[in-house]
Design a protein around this motif. Structure first.
Motif, PDB file in Angstrom:
ATOM      1  N   ILE A   1      28.339  27.063  38.000  1.00 49.93           N
ATOM      2  CA  ILE A   1      28.648  27.548  39.339  1.00 49.93           C
ATOM      3  C   ILE A   1      28.382  26.421  40.342  1.00 49.93           C
ATOM      4  O   ILE A   1      27.439  25.650  40.175  1.00 49.93           O
ATOM      5  CB  ILE A   1      27.825  28.825  39.697  1.00 49.93           C
ATOM      6  CG1 ILE A   1      28.373  29.533  40.923  1.00 49.93           C
ATOM      7  CG2 ILE A   1      26.359  28.524  39.834  1.00 49.93           C
ATOM      8  CD1 ILE A   1      29.618  30.302  40.676  1.00 49.93           C
ATOM      9  N   ASP A   2      29.214  26.304  41.351  1.00 51.68           N
ATOM     10  CA  ASP A   2      29.017  25.297  42.390  1.00 51.68           C
ATOM     11  C   ASP A   2      27.749  25.614  43.174  1.00 51.68           C
ATOM     12  O   ASP A   2      27.428  26.787  43.421  1.00 51.68           O
ATOM     13  CB  ASP A   2      30.198  25.277  43.361  1.00 51.68           C
ATOM     14  CG  ASP A   2      31.489  24.810  42.713  1.00 51.68           C
ATOM     15  OD1 ASP A   2      31.412  24.011  41.767  1.00 51.68           O
ATOM     16  OD2 ASP A   2      32.568  25.247  43.166  1.00 51.68           O
TER      17      ASP A   2
ATOM     18  N   LEU B   1      36.327  29.141  36.492  1.00 53.75           N
ATOM     19  CA  LEU B   1      37.067  29.921  35.499  1.00 53.75           C
ATOM     20  C   LEU B   1      37.318  31.354  35.971  1.00 53.75           C
ATOM     21  O   LEU B   1      37.735  32.201  35.196  1.00 53.75           O
ATOM     22  CB  LEU B   1      36.311  29.925  34.170  1.00 53.75           C
ATOM     23  CG  LEU B   1      36.108  28.551  33.525  1.00 53.75           C
ATOM     24  CD1 LEU B   1      35.241  28.669  32.287  1.00 53.75           C
ATOM     25  CD2 LEU B   1      37.439  27.900  33.211  1.00 53.75           C
ATOM     26  N   LYS B   2      37.009  31.622  37.242  1.00 53.42           N
ATOM     27  CA  LYS B   2      37.209  32.931  37.878  1.00 53.42           C
ATOM     28  C   LYS B   2      36.313  34.022  37.302  1.00 53.42           C
ATOM     29  O   LYS B   2      36.663  35.199  37.304  1.00 53.42           O
ATOM     30  CB  LYS B   2      38.677  33.373  37.816  1.00 53.42           C
ATOM     31  CG  LYS B   2      39.631  32.384  38.454  1.00 53.42           C
ATOM     32  CD  LYS B   2      39.345  32.205  39.913  1.00 53.42           C
ATOM     33  CE  LYS B   2      40.307  31.221  40.545  1.00 53.42           C
ATOM     34  NZ  LYS B   2      39.796  30.603  41.730  1.00 53.42           N
ATOM     35  N   VAL B   3      35.140  33.626  36.816  1.00 53.84           N
ATOM     36  CA  VAL B   3      34.160  34.603  36.355  1.00 53.84           C
ATOM     37  C   VAL B   3      33.388  35.056  37.590  1.00 53.84           C
ATOM     38  O   VAL B   3      32.904  34.238  38.367  1.00 53.84           O
ATOM     39  CB  VAL B   3      33.213  33.996  35.305  1.00 53.84           C
ATOM     40  CG1 VAL B   3      32.188  35.021  34.854  1.00 53.84           C
ATOM     41  CG2 VAL B   3      34.002  33.463  34.114  1.00 53.84           C
ATOM     42  N   SER B   4      33.280  36.353  37.768  1.00 54.66           N
ATOM     43  CA  SER B   4      32.680  36.901  38.985  1.00 54.66           C
ATOM     44  C   SER B   4      31.171  36.708  39.037  1.00 54.66           C
ATOM     45  O   SER B   4      30.495  36.559  38.008  1.00 54.66           O
ATOM     46  CB  SER B   4      32.985  38.396  39.081  1.00 54.66           C
ATOM     47  OG  SER B   4      32.268  39.095  38.078  1.00 54.66           O
ATOM     48  N   ALA B   5      30.659  36.754  40.254  1.00 49.40           N
ATOM     49  CA  ALA B   5      29.215  36.649  40.472  1.00 49.40           C
ATOM     50  C   ALA B   5      28.484  37.755  39.721  1.00 49.40           C
ATOM     51  O   ALA B   5      27.434  37.509  39.126  1.00 49.40           O
ATOM     52  CB  ALA B   5      28.902  36.734  41.963  1.00 49.40           C
ATOM     53  N   SER B   6      29.037  38.951  39.721  1.00 50.72           N
ATOM     54  CA  SER B   6      28.352  40.058  39.047  1.00 50.72           C
ATOM     55  C   SER B   6      28.230  39.818  37.550  1.00 50.72           C
ATOM     56  O   SER B   6      27.198  40.132  36.946  1.00 50.72           O
ATOM     57  CB  SER B   6      29.054  41.386  39.329  1.00 50.72           C
ATOM     58  OG  SER B   6      30.371  41.357  38.845  1.00 50.72           O
ATOM     59  N   GLU B   7      29.251  39.236  36.932  1.00 49.41           N
ATOM     60  CA  GLU B   7      29.191  38.957  35.495  1.00 49.41           C
ATOM     61  C   GLU B   7      28.175  37.847  35.197  1.00 49.41           C
ATOM     62  O   GLU B   7      27.384  37.953  34.256  1.00 49.41           O
ATOM     63  CB  GLU B   7      30.566  38.557  34.969  1.00 49.41           C
ATOM     64  CG  GLU B   7      30.592  38.393  33.460  1.00 49.41           C
ATOM     65  CD  GLU B   7      31.983  38.151  32.911  1.00 49.41           C
ATOM     66  OE1 GLU B   7      32.066  37.636  31.790  1.00 49.41           O
ATOM     67  OE2 GLU B   7      32.972  38.479  33.590  1.00 49.41           O
ATOM     68  N   ILE B   8      28.190  36.801  35.993  1.00 48.95           N
ATOM     69  CA  ILE B   8      27.240  35.700  35.802  1.00 48.95           C
ATOM     70  C   ILE B   8      25.817  36.183  36.042  1.00 48.95           C
ATOM     71  O   ILE B   8      24.911  35.905  35.247  1.00 48.95           O
ATOM     72  CB  ILE B   8      27.585  34.519  36.719  1.00 48.95           C
ATOM     73  CG1 ILE B   8      28.954  33.935  36.342  1.00 48.95           C
ATOM     74  CG2 ILE B   8      26.493  33.439  36.637  1.00 48.95           C
ATOM     75  CD1 ILE B   8      29.498  32.927  37.332  1.00 48.95           C
TER      76      ILE B   8
END
Length: 101
Positions: free
Chosen positions: A18-19, A38-45
């Motif tokens: 993540i940046d 990669l367009k993975v959401s904050a909630s998933e991370i």
């Protein structure tokens, strides 16, 4: 993710990047509404961070119940083995398993 105990440090690589601008240093989580490249959401991370934190807590609890002070090698081995179980169970995308160290 870094774990410090008894003067020892273990670093675990997470399966996401993540940046820095999207990272909340105070909360140690990705800022709401953000995604990585990669367009993975904050909630998933953030969910993966929570799962990893819980896993590490469980491992240390198990060592505590056995009245053992683990060195870095057993901690890393337990974490890797438990991450593999999580991947096999489908809770984590298998494509990302290469990033787990």
């Amino acid at each position: 993710m870094r774990v410090n105990y008894s003067g020892q440090r273990i670093e675990f690589t997470m399966p996401y990047r993540i940046d820095a601008a999207k990272w909340d240093a105070t909360k140690q989580r990705v800022k709401n509404g953000c995604t990585n490249k990669l367009k993975v959401s904050a909630s998933e991370i953030n969910a993966e961070l929570t799962r990893s934190y819980t896993l590490i807590q469980d491992i240390f609890k198990e060592f505590e119940l056995q009245v053992l002070m683990p060195t870095t090698a057993p901690c890393r081995a337990c974490t890797q083995e438990n991450h593999k179980k999580v991947i096999k169970s489908g809770d984590l995308d298998p494509k990302l398993s290469h990033a787990i160290v």
